[in-house]
Scaffold this active site. Sequence first.
Site, PDB file in Angstrom:
ATOM      1  N   GLY A 167      56.360  89.088 -31.786  1.00  0.00           N
ATOM      2  CA  GLY A 167      56.143  87.817 -32.203  1.00  0.00           C
ATOM      3  C   GLY A 167      54.435  87.528 -32.661  1.00  0.00           C
ATOM      4  O   GLY A 167      53.801  87.895 -32.108  1.00  0.00           O
ATOM      5  N   ALA A 168      54.209  86.724 -33.636  1.00  0.00           N
ATOM      6  CA  ALA A 168      52.952  86.211 -33.799  1.00  0.00           C
ATOM      7  C   ALA A 168      53.142  84.598 -32.895  1.00  0.00           C
ATOM      8  O   ALA A 168      54.136  84.258 -32.653  1.00  0.00           O
ATOM      9  CB  ALA A 168      52.831  85.930 -35.313  1.00  0.00           C
ATOM     10  N   PRO A 205      56.483  87.976 -27.021  1.00  0.00           N
ATOM     11  CA  PRO A 205      55.938  87.124 -27.861  1.00  0.00           C
ATOM     12  C   PRO A 205      54.438  87.578 -27.746  1.00  0.00           C
ATOM     13  O   PRO A 205      54.004  87.997 -27.185  1.00  0.00           O
ATOM     14  CB  PRO A 205      56.285  85.663 -26.964  1.00  0.00           C
ATOM     15  CG  PRO A 205      56.804  85.986 -25.777  1.00  0.00           C
ATOM     16  CD  PRO A 205      56.915  87.590 -25.646  1.00  0.00           C
ATOM     17  N   SER A 206      53.718  86.499 -28.978  1.00  0.00           N
ATOM     18  CA  SER A 206      52.273  86.652 -28.707  1.00  0.00           C
ATOM     19  C   SER A 206      51.739  86.118 -27.387  1.00  0.00           C
ATOM     20  O   SER A 206      52.489  85.063 -26.756  1.00  0.00           O
ATOM     21  CB  SER A 206      51.848  85.766 -30.032  1.00  0.00           C
ATOM     22  OG  SER A 206      50.344  85.692 -29.640  1.00  0.00           O
ATOM     23  N   SER A 209      49.900  90.428 -38.365  1.00  0.00           N
ATOM     24  CA  SER A 209      49.016  90.852 -39.270  1.00  0.00           C
ATOM     25  C   SER A 209      49.190  92.212 -39.979  1.00  0.00           C
ATOM     26  O   SER A 209      49.702  93.178 -39.429  1.00  0.00           O
ATOM     27  CB  SER A 209      47.638  90.680 -38.800  1.00  0.00           C
ATOM     28  OG  SER A 209      47.363  91.545 -37.914  1.00  0.00           O
ATOM     29  N   GLU A 256      57.302  91.734 -41.078  1.00  0.00           N
ATOM     30  CA  GLU A 256      56.662  90.636 -41.621  1.00  0.00           C
ATOM     31  C   GLU A 256      55.206  90.219 -41.337  1.00  0.00           C
ATOM     32  O   GLU A 256      54.806  89.917 -40.185  1.00  0.00           O
ATOM     33  CB  GLU A 256      57.479  89.424 -41.072  1.00  0.00           C
ATOM     34  CG  GLU A 256      58.978  89.424 -41.248  1.00  0.00           C
ATOM     35  CD  GLU A 256      59.568  89.196 -42.686  1.00  0.00           C
ATOM     36  OE1 GLU A 256      58.544  88.743 -43.327  1.00  0.00           O
ATOM     37  OE2 GLU A 256      60.694  89.284 -43.084  1.00  0.00           O
ATOM     38  N   GLY A 290      50.988  89.611 -43.161  1.00  0.00           N
ATOM     39  CA  GLY A 290      50.292  88.577 -43.564  1.00  0.00           C
ATOM     40  C   GLY A 290      50.313  88.413 -45.156  1.00  0.00           C
ATOM     41  O   GLY A 290      50.993  89.420 -45.812  1.00  0.00           O
ATOM     42  N   CYS A 307      51.787  82.400 -42.497  1.00  0.00           N
ATOM     43  CA  CYS A 307      51.992  83.683 -43.302  1.00  0.00           C
ATOM     44  C   CYS A 307      51.959  83.557 -44.739  1.00  0.00           C
ATOM     45  O   CYS A 307      51.225  84.280 -45.549  1.00  0.00           O
ATOM     46  CB  CYS A 307      52.930  84.702 -42.848  1.00  0.00           C
ATOM     47  SG  CYS A 307      54.608  83.923 -42.624  1.00  0.00           S
ATOM     48  N   GLU A 334      43.011  87.173 -46.196  1.00  0.00           N
ATOM     49  CA  GLU A 334      43.696  86.057 -45.303  1.00  0.00           C
ATOM     50  C   GLU A 334      43.183  85.278 -44.214  1.00  0.00           C
ATOM     51  O   GLU A 334      42.353  86.078 -43.323  1.00  0.00           O
ATOM     52  CB  GLU A 334      44.837  86.790 -44.480  1.00  0.00           C
ATOM     53  CG  GLU A 334      45.915  85.623 -43.916  1.00  0.00           C
ATOM     54  CD  GLU A 334      47.223  86.115 -43.308  1.00  0.00           C
ATOM     55  OE1 GLU A 334      47.071  87.200 -42.493  1.00  0.00           O
ATOM     56  OE2 GLU A 334      48.117  85.640 -43.479  1.00  0.00           O
ATOM     57  N   GLU A 393      64.268  89.062 -43.406  1.00  0.00           N
ATOM     58  CA  GLU A 393      64.720  88.245 -42.242  1.00  0.00           C
ATOM     59  C   GLU A 393      65.578  87.188 -42.788  1.00  0.00           C
ATOM     60  O   GLU A 393      65.671  87.047 -44.212  1.00  0.00           O
ATOM     61  CB  GLU A 393      63.592  87.640 -41.572  1.00  0.00           C
ATOM     62  CG  GLU A 393      62.767  88.716 -40.721  1.00  0.00           C
ATOM     63  CD  GLU A 393      62.164  88.410 -39.442  1.00  0.00           C
ATOM     64  OE1 GLU A 393      61.415  87.308 -39.821  1.00  0.00           O
ATOM     65  OE2 GLU A 393      62.313  88.869 -38.537  1.00  0.00           O
TER      66      GLU A 393
HETATM   67  P1  NDP Z   1      48.787  89.976 -34.896  1.00  0.00           P
HETATM   68  O1  NDP Z   1      48.906  91.149 -35.692  1.00  0.00           O
HETATM   69  O2  NDP Z   1      47.432  89.978 -34.108  1.00  0.00           O
HETATM   70  O3  NDP Z   1      49.863  89.799 -33.428  1.00  0.00           O
HETATM   71  C1  NDP Z   1      51.150  90.167 -33.818  1.00  0.00           C
HETATM   72  C2  NDP Z   1      51.734  90.399 -32.358  1.00  0.00           C
HETATM   73  O4  NDP Z   1      51.904  92.020 -32.315  1.00  0.00           O
HETATM   74  C3  NDP Z   1      51.409  89.573 -31.214  1.00  0.00           C
HETATM   75  O5  NDP Z   1      52.271  89.667 -30.200  1.00  0.00           O
HETATM   76  C4  NDP Z   1      50.662  91.039 -30.716  1.00  0.00           C
HETATM   77  O6  NDP Z   1      49.971  90.847 -29.376  1.00  0.00           O
HETATM   78  C5  NDP Z   1      51.336  92.269 -31.094  1.00  0.00           C
HETATM   79  N1  NDP Z   1      50.350  93.483 -31.122  1.00  0.00           N
HETATM   80  C6  NDP Z   1      49.169  93.729 -31.423  1.00  0.00           C
HETATM   81  N2  NDP Z   1      48.728  94.872 -31.450  1.00  0.00           N
HETATM   82  C7  NDP Z   1      50.035  95.744 -31.206  1.00  0.00           C
HETATM   83  C8  NDP Z   1      50.304  96.930 -31.230  1.00  0.00           C
HETATM   84  N3  NDP Z   1      49.331  98.010 -31.223  1.00  0.00           N
HETATM   85  N4  NDP Z   1      51.448  97.221 -30.684  1.00  0.00           N
HETATM   86  C9  NDP Z   1      52.316  96.348 -30.794  1.00  0.00           C
HETATM   87  N5  NDP Z   1      52.129  94.957 -30.709  1.00  0.00           N
HETATM   88  C10 NDP Z   1      50.958  94.630 -31.155  1.00  0.00           C
HETATM   89  O7  NDP Z   1      49.044  88.580 -35.409  1.00  0.00           O
HETATM   90  P2  NDP Z   1      48.840  87.152 -34.881  1.00  0.00           P
HETATM   91  O8  NDP Z   1      49.572  86.795 -33.709  1.00  0.00           O
HETATM   92  O9  NDP Z   1      47.330  86.937 -34.940  1.00  0.00           O
HETATM   93  O10 NDP Z   1      49.566  86.262 -36.142  1.00  0.00           O
HETATM   94  C11 NDP Z   1      48.864  86.081 -37.411  1.00  0.00           C
HETATM   95  C12 NDP Z   1      49.477  87.010 -38.603  1.00  0.00           C
HETATM   96  O11 NDP Z   1      50.771  87.120 -38.386  1.00  0.00           O
HETATM   97  C13 NDP Z   1      48.964  86.558 -39.571  1.00  0.00           C
HETATM   98  O12 NDP Z   1      48.237  87.683 -40.478  1.00  0.00           O
HETATM   99  C14 NDP Z   1      50.144  86.014 -40.339  1.00  0.00           C
HETATM  100  O13 NDP Z   1      49.904  86.051 -41.750  1.00  0.00           O
HETATM  101  C15 NDP Z   1      51.408  86.943 -39.827  1.00  0.00           C
HETATM  102  N6  NDP Z   1      52.422  86.195 -39.954  1.00  0.00           N
HETATM  103  C16 NDP Z   1      53.560  86.887 -40.788  1.00  0.00           C
HETATM  104  C17 NDP Z   1      54.855  86.211 -40.983  1.00  0.00           C
HETATM  105  C18 NDP Z   1      55.727  86.816 -41.640  1.00  0.00           C
HETATM  106  O14 NDP Z   1      56.747  86.338 -41.581  1.00  0.00           O
HETATM  107  N7  NDP Z   1      55.385  87.575 -42.688  1.00  0.00           N
HETATM  108  C19 NDP Z   1      54.937  84.976 -40.062  1.00  0.00           C
HETATM  109  C20 NDP Z   1      53.883  84.330 -39.136  1.00  0.00           C
HETATM  110  C21 NDP Z   1      52.596  85.249 -39.165  1.00  0.00           C
HETATM  111  P3  NDP Z   1      49.064  89.888 -28.999  1.00  0.00           P
HETATM  112  O15 NDP Z   1      48.417  89.072 -30.125  1.00  0.00           O
HETATM  113  O16 NDP Z   1      49.529  88.988 -27.802  1.00  0.00           O
HETATM  114  O17 NDP Z   1      47.901  90.509 -28.574  1.00  0.00           O
END
Ligand code: NDP
Length: 481
Positions: free
Chosen positions: A150-151, A177-178, A229, A250, A252, A284, A378, A455
């Site tokens: 999750g984000a 989770p994030s 992202s 899902e 950005g 997002c 974004e 989703e």
């Molecule tokens: P990130 O892409 O940075 O992180 C998303 C999740 O992936 C986090 O739990 C992160 O861990 C994890 N992660 C990071 N690298 C890896 C990897 N190599 N393998 C597996 N998991 C990994 O996004 P953000 O948390 O910064 O959220 C913002 C982004 O999410 C924006 O781009 C937004 O648009 C998008 N988003 C999309 C939605 C949709 O439904 N389309 C809804 C909400 C947000 P950690 O961060 O804990 O290091």
Amino acid sequence: MTHSAQPVASLFIDGAPVEGEGPALPVLYPYTGRQIALLHEASANQVALACEAAARAQPAWAAMAPADRGRVLSRAAAIIRDRNEELSHLETLDTGKPIQETRVADWASGAAALEYFGGLAATVTGQMIPLGRDWAYTRREALGVCAGIGAWNYPSQIACWKAAPALAMGNAMVFKPSEETPLGALKLAEILIEAGAPPGIFNVVQGGGQVGAALVTDPKVAKVSLTGSVPTGRRVYAAAADGMRHVTMELGGKSPLIVFDDASLDDAVGAAILANFYSSGQICSNGTRVFLQRGIAERFLARLAQRLATIRIGDPLDPDTQFGPIINPTQAARIRAAIAAGQDAGARLVCGGGGEGAFIPPTVFADATDDMAIARDEIFGPVMTTLTFADETEAVARANATGFGLAAGVFTQDLTRAHRVVAALEAGTCWINAYNLTPVEMPFGGVKMSGLGRENSAAAIEHYSQLKTVYVGMGAVEAPY
Ligand code: NDP
């Protein structure tokens, strides 16, 4: 109310809280920057244990009558609704989002997903295919262990949106989770057990990208659903491909909101506000490129600035607060840099700007051009970029001139134009005379670089199950030799 949010333990594996063996993970309240909990990440071994627990529990869960699985989800939804106040308080501490929002949007939409898929579970059937003497049928079967990642913007909603269809279809889930917002998923794990889910059906591991990467490549994992992202999505999709795992991405966006000059001005302004400033812009699907037809542009901007001047910014736990802080200082710095780049590029700052500390006020740019970074990238913060256009053909072409394709909106009173324009827009989720409403009944997701899979709605069922085809021979077998 207290600001402490220390959970019993950092992880939840096989039906019980377990302390993480990995590095410390302090949880900060974005409004004050103070620590509200101290967690520990999962070790690589604990990620594997969580996947094993899920794999052990999944077959018996899948073998249950779907209505019985559904009843567990429905009970979980009822528990969430009963505890909405307490859970929303925790969500506000975890995310910094105003309690005014978390009370109505976060756990409430999570409960809606659990209710929806709880009810849907028993309605999923296969197909009977007549073949003359013989016949065939299909079975929609669980995938096995699903990984959810999750984000930080809607942590509990995301956990529920992924868990509800996965569990309804007989899968088990390991959710990460994030690291910014680790608390809500632990509550969901407890609530599912209380609602009667067998141990191991929903597990939570904590940590950053490394823990996520370990989860994605665990041999027990059959499917990965990521909200995050585009760069992370690309990495996770590639890692999942190695094991031919199913994916839902899902990601950005930089979504267009097109306002024609026949639109209801106040409705369009209201939608643009919802499309950019709810959750301090950390959504997002936000319509961050607002295309204004020339005839309405200045009236729109004047009305927008007037309405934004009344926004109440401040303490997220104050029920009157409408707009809270940014998730963390790094993200706030990134948003400020994007605003500064917009000014340097020559866009007109209508209102807002860099703000102070954790707060960045609603920021609106006018006179932007499509090639500016504020109109291309974004920002994931409260920054709206407005651009003007002359006619429909131009608006559609410019709206589509992006690699993203998550969402889009159109405001007009012209019925045929509204449908023609959304048909031409390259986006997975579109709104006509509305924006950012995502009820569980409707599919949600993106096209192009914004992702794949859907989703919510019955469409999500397909992304958490696979078809088995069964041919039934009803007579003698005729072999050629
Ligand atoms: P990130 O892409 O940075 O992180 C998303 C999740 O992936 C986090 O739990 C992160 O861990 C994890 N992660 C990071 N690298 C890896 C990897 N190599 N393998 C597996 N998991 C990994 O996004 P953000 O948390 O910064 O959220 C913002 C982004 O999410 C924006 O781009 C937004 O648009 C998008 N988003 C999309 C939605 C949709 O439904 N389309 C809804 C909400 C947000 P950690 O961060 O804990 O290091």
